[in-house]
Write an enzyme that holds these catalytic residues in place. Structure first.
Site, PDB file in Angstrom:
ATOM      1  N   GLY A  16       0.830  -1.295   0.145  1.00 60.11           N
ATOM      2  CA  GLY A  16       0.143   0.083   0.005  1.00 60.11           C
ATOM      3  C   GLY A  16       0.866   1.238  -0.208  1.00 60.11           C
ATOM      4  N   ASN A  17       0.201   2.493   0.167  1.00 57.36           N
ATOM      5  CA  ASN A  17       1.110   3.820   0.337  1.00 57.36           C
ATOM      6  C   ASN A  17       0.427   4.386   1.617  1.00 57.36           C
ATOM      7  OD1 ASN A  17      -1.197   5.463  -0.578  1.00 57.36           O
ATOM      8  ND2 ASN A  17      -0.511   4.136  -2.518  1.00 57.36           N
ATOM      9  N   TYR A  18       0.837   5.526   1.765  1.00 60.68           N
ATOM     10  CA  TYR A  18       0.461   6.522   2.876  1.00 60.68           C
ATOM     11  C   TYR A  18      -0.630   7.416   2.728  1.00 60.68           C
ATOM     12  CZ  TYR A  18       4.833   5.093   5.071  1.00 60.68           C
ATOM     13  OH  TYR A  18       5.879   4.405   5.505  1.00 60.68           O
ATOM     14  N   ALA A  19      -1.203   7.352   1.466  1.00 59.57           N
ATOM     15  CA  ALA A  19      -2.398   8.211   1.261  1.00 59.57           C
ATOM     16  C   ALA A  19      -3.474   8.188   2.114  1.00 59.57           C
ATOM     17  CB  ALA A  19      -2.775   7.797  -0.298  1.00 59.57           C
ATOM     18  N   ALA A  84      -4.224   7.546  -4.852  1.00 59.36           N
ATOM     19  CA  ALA A  84      -2.859   6.998  -5.301  1.00 59.36           C
ATOM     20  C   ALA A  84      -2.960   5.851  -5.398  1.00 59.36           C
ATOM     21  CB  ALA A  84      -1.862   7.418  -3.939  1.00 59.36           C
TER      22      ALA A  84
END
Length: 206
Positions: A16-19, A84
């Site tokens: 995943g990512n930090y969005a 994102a």
């Protein structure tokens, strides 16, 4: 679109990512205030909306987001792709949790479906706005993305701007039109950034 996507590795892990989804949610709220009929397609986020005029669809992965976007795209006049979306996913999702004792230490990645590129190719009169989060050669990279994906405009935010970007309540953006002309804004709340973005969109959409 808003938020991240999660691409599963096994039953409990994901890429995943930090969005946080905050920018996309503020854009949805601003569009609703302006009188639009709004569909918000959101990846995993803890955010909630009090505006029951906004149709919220929750998804998890890039493939799920792709399906919901393309099901509704032909009926859309203005599309703002603020999510994102993960660029890659594991080529194989394990049904059960991978145990540490197995010594499994390699994940083979394959590209996800490029939602924004498909939207650009399928564009039939929609005004399509993308987002670019960059850490170097920000303006040049954003303009490249604008042209490559057949966008009408792109919103650039840089991780080099202190206080802006993922998770926080502030953002600092540049709005770049189809000719590559950039309008720069100061650091401000994401709610005010959403207002700035729609002022620019309506200037060119009208």
């Amino acid at each position: 679109t808003a938020g991240p996507t999660y691409e599963p590795i096994d039953a409990v892990r994901f890429i995943g990512n930090y969005a946080s989804g905050k920018m996309g949610f503020e854009l949805a709220k601003e569009a609703s205030k302006l009188g639009a009929e709004v569909l918000l397609i959101s990846g995993p986020t803890a955010l909630e909306l009090k505006d029951n005029r906004i149709d919220v669809r929750r998804v998890t992965s890039a493939s799920e987001m792709f399906e919901v976007v393309m099901e509704n795209y032909s009926d859309t006049q203005i599309a703002v792709a603020a999510a994102a979306v993960a660029d890659f996913k594991p080529d194989n999702c394990h049904t059960h949790k991978i145990k540490k004792e197995t010594g499994y230490n390699t994940i083979n990645l394959v590209p996800t479906q490029d939602i924004l590129t498909t939207m650009g190719k399928e564009k039939r009169g929609q005004f399509l706005v993308g987002f670019a989060l960059e850490t170097e050669n920000e303006l040049n990279n954003a303009i490249k993305k604008l042209k490559a994906k057949n966008l009408d405009a792109i919103v650039l935010n840089s991780l080099n701007d202190k206080g802006a970007g993922f998770s926080g309540d502030l953002n600092k953006i540049s709005f770049i039109n189809q000719e590559g002309i950039s309008t720069d804004f100061e650091l401000k709340s994401k709610a005010l950034v959403a207002q700035d973005i729609f002022i620019q969109i309506l200037k060119y959409y009208a």
